[in-house]
Scaffold this motif. Sequence first.
Motif, PDB file in Angstrom:
ATOM      1  N   ASN A 134      -7.712  -8.806  -7.133  1.00 37.02           N
ATOM      2  CA  ASN A 134      -8.469  -9.051  -5.900  1.00 37.02           C
ATOM      3  C   ASN A 134      -9.733  -8.217  -6.025  1.00 37.02           C
ATOM      4  OD1 ASN A 134      -9.509  -8.974  -3.322  1.00 37.02           O
ATOM      5  ND2 ASN A 134      -7.660  -8.192  -2.330  1.00 37.02           N
ATOM      6  N   CYS A 160      -4.469  -4.339 -10.715  1.00 38.90           N
ATOM      7  CA  CYS A 160      -4.352  -5.389  -9.709  1.00 38.90           C
ATOM      8  C   CYS A 160      -4.170  -6.705 -10.472  1.00 38.90           C
ATOM      9  CB  CYS A 160      -5.615  -5.408  -8.845  1.00 38.90           C
ATOM     10  SG  CYS A 160      -5.434  -6.292  -7.310  1.00 38.90           S
ATOM     11  N   SER A 202       4.218 -11.225   1.105  1.00 38.04           N
ATOM     12  CA  SER A 202       3.360 -11.213   2.292  1.00 38.04           C
ATOM     13  C   SER A 202       2.056 -11.991   2.154  1.00 38.04           C
ATOM     14  CB  SER A 202       3.064  -9.774   2.712  1.00 38.04           C
ATOM     15  OG  SER A 202       2.371  -9.088   1.693  1.00 38.04           O
ATOM     16  N   TYR A 233      -9.926  -4.459  -4.544  1.00 34.58           N
ATOM     17  CA  TYR A 233      -9.411  -4.342  -3.170  1.00 34.58           C
ATOM     18  C   TYR A 233      -9.767  -2.960  -2.611  1.00 34.58           C
ATOM     19  CZ  TYR A 233      -5.733  -4.095   0.427  1.00 34.58           C
ATOM     20  OH  TYR A 233      -5.036  -3.945   1.600  1.00 34.58           O
ATOM     21  N   SER A 257       0.835  -1.209   0.000  1.00 32.34           N
ATOM     22  CA  SER A 257       0.000   0.000   0.000  1.00 32.34           C
ATOM     23  C   SER A 257       0.865   1.253   0.000  1.00 32.34           C
ATOM     24  CB  SER A 257      -0.916   0.016   1.230  1.00 32.34           C
ATOM     25  OG  SER A 257      -1.642  -1.176   1.303  1.00 32.34           O
TER      26      SER A 257
HETATM   27  C1  LIG Z   1      -4.336  -6.434  -3.978  1.00 28.77           C
HETATM   28  C2  LIG Z   1      -3.780  -6.109  -2.635  1.00 28.77           C
HETATM   29  N1  LIG Z   1      -2.917  -5.103  -2.516  1.00 28.77           N
HETATM   30  C3  LIG Z   1      -2.396  -4.756  -1.322  1.00 28.77           C
HETATM   31  C4  LIG Z   1      -2.739  -5.443  -0.182  1.00 28.77           C
HETATM   32  C5  LIG Z   1      -2.169  -4.996   1.122  1.00 28.77           C
HETATM   33  O1  LIG Z   1      -0.814  -5.206   1.120  1.00 28.77           O
HETATM   34  P1  LIG Z   1       0.105  -4.562   2.203  1.00 28.77           P
HETATM   35  O2  LIG Z   1      -0.311  -5.103   3.516  1.00 28.77           O
HETATM   36  O3  LIG Z   1       1.479  -4.986   1.787  1.00 28.77           O
HETATM   37  O4  LIG Z   1      -0.077  -3.080   2.093  1.00 28.77           O
HETATM   38  C6  LIG Z   1      -3.628  -6.507  -0.254  1.00 28.77           C
HETATM   39  C7  LIG Z   1      -4.006  -7.242   0.949  1.00 28.77           C
HETATM   40  O5  LIG Z   1      -4.789  -8.127   0.944  1.00 28.77           O
HETATM   41  C8  LIG Z   1      -4.157  -6.854  -1.504  1.00 28.77           C
HETATM   42  O6  LIG Z   1      -5.027  -7.856  -1.654  1.00 28.77           O
END
Ligand SMILES: Cc1ncc(COP(=O)(O)O)c(C=O)c1O
Length: 384
Positions: free
Chosen positions: A168, A164, A230, A117, A93
């Motif tokens: 998601n 994305c 992650s 997302y 993020s």
């Molecule tokens: C598409 C997507 N981007 C970012 C994130 C969040 O990632 P981070 O915790 O590294 O900011 C998620 C978490 O589920 C996600 O699904």
Amino acid sequence: MLQGKALSLEQLRERTSEKWREYPADVLPLFVAETDFPLAPAVTRALERAVRTGDTGYVASRTPLAEAFADFALRRYGWHADPARMRSTADVSMGIVELLRRVTAPGDRVIVTPPVYPPFFDLVEEAGAVVERVPLRDAGHGWELDLDRIRTALENGARAVLLCNPHNPTGTVHTAASLAQLADLAAAHAAAVISDEIHAPLAQPDAGFIPFLAVSDAAREIGYAVVSASKAFNLAGLKCALMVTAADEPARLLRRLPIEVEWRTGQFGMLAAVAAFSRESDSWLDGLLTTLDENRRLLADLLTEQLPAARFRIPDAGYLAWIDLTALGWGDNPSKRILREARVALHFGPAFGAEGAGHVRLNFGTSPEIITEAIARIAALGDA
Ligand SMILES: Cc1ncc(COP(=O)(O)O)c(C=O)c1O
């Protein structure tokens, strides 16, 4: 060590992360994107070593992380990524926001493709830009980017696309052809594409995943990827992601980011990510993909048998299921009734954009027993 098998509910309730603390113990939590598997052994060893030696200071200026990711990308995606053109930060993020801040001016429009997302909407705003929604197109066999509407948005001045890939909540792996067209469109309008590839390690082997920056020269000229171990390795709390570029101009922009952006990388996150991306973790990840493949099919079978009015497409990647419950008549936000009466926590469909009305997102990164119990509880609600 069991490869790819989830912990028991009793073991999981000892965890203190969001998934296990948001709701009371009678609720099965299948909402936030955490998984219920033991850590990959190489990750456990790296973290145990760090705890044993008190290796808990600042992340070093030079780490093996970029090299580790480049090796991983070559082994898993056949992509030659250049470690010299990557920088780390705390999470995906934050990487997205920092990049958006540099590729847009305040008030510029950024294309996002709902249902998506939910924090994407906020991240664009946090960067001082404005969301331009171009929903995914339901092509009958699956979802795809609506390239005609993206072209129009770019012609009308949108300055960036927040992609994305894999997507998601639908689990869509975008095709190489659609990504190449997206790159051409963006390049023609001097717009940037930021590709969130956090779910990429979880693309099923037959899904045809290709990193955006591997698609074409045009993609490399205007593209940025943000990647992390992650989601696949359940390391979100450790805070580590990589911003990746593959051409001179984007790499220059990355180098100009303040050093503080990199300083925010978590030391545990970096150590764990290096172990996760290493060859040592490949068999663990393969085992996880097999388990997720079994789980997505189990879920499809359970829905067909017990909730035949639900519409569900098996995702190409990840452990998130996007389920349309509109036909059940449980309203715009069926998760509410499901939480209240079935004691199963799912992610709210409408949070993903207006396209999410009547939908829920279910996390199947868990055991077959928990998936089976969750669907049985939901099916027992009957019709509205
Ligand atoms: C598409 C997507 N981007 C970012 C994130 C969040 O990632 P981070 O915790 O590294 O900011 C998620 C978490 O589920 C996600 O699904």
